[in-house]
Enzyme design. Sequence first.
Site, PDB file in Angstrom:
ATOM      1  CE1 TYR A   1      47.004  47.263  42.945  1.00 51.79           C
ATOM      2  CE2 TYR A   1      48.972  47.710  41.661  1.00 51.79           C
ATOM      3  CZ  TYR A   1      48.255  46.889  42.509  1.00 51.79           C
ATOM      4  OH  TYR A   1      48.780  45.683  42.905  1.00 51.79           O
TER       5      TYR A   1
ATOM      6  CD  GLU B   1      51.781  44.748  43.142  1.00 45.94           C
ATOM      7  OE1 GLU B   1      51.681  45.559  42.195  1.00 45.94           O
ATOM      8  OE2 GLU B   1      50.796  44.255  43.733  1.00 45.94           O
TER       9      GLU B   1
ATOM     10  CE1 TYR C   1      51.121  25.773  33.511  1.00 44.89           C
ATOM     11  CE2 TYR C   1      52.002  27.609  32.251  1.00 44.89           C
ATOM     12  CZ  TYR C   1      51.028  26.645  32.449  1.00 44.89           C
ATOM     13  OH  TYR C   1      49.969  26.556  31.577  1.00 44.89           O
ATOM     14  CB  SER C   2      55.744  25.205  40.422  1.00 42.57           C
ATOM     15  OG  SER C   2      54.608  25.553  41.172  1.00 42.57           O
TER      16      SER C   2
END
Length: 469
Positions: free
Chosen positions: A123, A165, A243-244
């Site tokens: 960041y 996070e 990806y699910s």
Amino acid sequence: MAIAQALQTQDVAKPTTPASPPASRPAVSVTPEQIAIVKSTASVLKDYGEAITTVFYKNIIDENPELKNVFSLTSQATGAQPRALAAAVLGYATFIDDLPRLQHAVERIAHKHASLQIQPAQYDVVGKYLIQAIGIVLGAAATPEIVDAWTAAYGALANVFIGREDILYNEARARDDSKGWVGWRKFRVQRRQYAAGEDATEGILSLYLAPVDGKPLPSYEPGQYTSLQIFIPELGVLQSRQYSLSQAPRPAGDYYRISVKRDLGTTGQTPLGVISNRLHDLIKEGDEVELSQPQGEFVVEETPVPTPSTAAAAPAAPVDQESLAPLVLLSAGVGVTPVISILETAAPQGRTISWLHGSHSRKVLPFNKEVQAIRATHPQRIQTYTVLTEAETEAAATSPNDTVVTGTHLKVAELPAADRDRLLHLSDKRTGYYICGPSSFMAESRDALQSLGVAPERIHLELFATGDM
């Protein structure tokens, strides 16, 4: 809730500090004057935001080439990533005095960052190059006051992300009695499978992925995804995509399943999907890939609520089915992948469920056999409605609760009145609506539901593309 609490601490009326900043980072205050300055730049960002983010990505990647392993090079090539960041920055400037409005976007981004293993130090690097890009593009218009205001505002928002996070990483580690993990974990392709009738050109490929270390896998929330990372020799870098998890969580914890549609791109517009095509054509059974811990906020929020007759019962007592909110699942194409996991999990709970799906043909209708089996097991509670763009004589309904029609695509607004009342459960104000597919389909479905009186907070979208809606 953590995101909302952190964002609500930022108030235009007083100097602001994100709630509970990470212990390793200093708190960042944003004064009312700085908030006013940032808000006043929204019109400038609307005109120059994409130019700023384009310069930002070019400079940060040129000077930090290791970040090519983090950023999607396809999204860079298409301009999708600079556009998405520009929209996010504009949203922040517009609502900096009403930040809870951005709660959903922040939560979605935080989950994706956690799936990509973004670390706090990154960041700081992003902040440096973003402020630098503002100065480069705006030139003399980027006064010291503007630069200082944006530096403080970015630092405050970065702490919100880092704090959220950190929570997601800790939750991942603790999942299922510490079966979870943080970082990239090696998995072996245990099985490759196309559905019956599908071919490698049009079909959706399911990959069954088992952990190389043989340790049991943690569970996940139906609707969540994992990031898959592989090395791309022609680019010389690692690349990852989300990806699910296309199957209800397995109690055995022996494998995860993802289902991948080949991305052919658009001639002259977008490149071929570098990962999806490699998974279809080159990754074989026995090969290894890396996965991150499951993440994602596209999960069923409506939890079973005991009725008065069961409230005092023992914890193991069954929950009255009437206390379960109905679910309406809407999907198109590969958008079925998170929906099938929700369907498989929710059906045994005793929920009333409608699944509406749009597909080209029965041949490429994903998980058709699984869905039919679930509906057959729960014939009174589960209904399906399928729109095929190609008329097929063999595409007849398989039961009274299975409707198959031909049309351009699934359009909620054009459902016949009888089907709309039967499928959408509009009279039950607890009904949750979960939508996944192309962004235009999701926006159209969301708008149609809202026009029918569905509250926005009961409509949930899963966006595969970069950015937000």
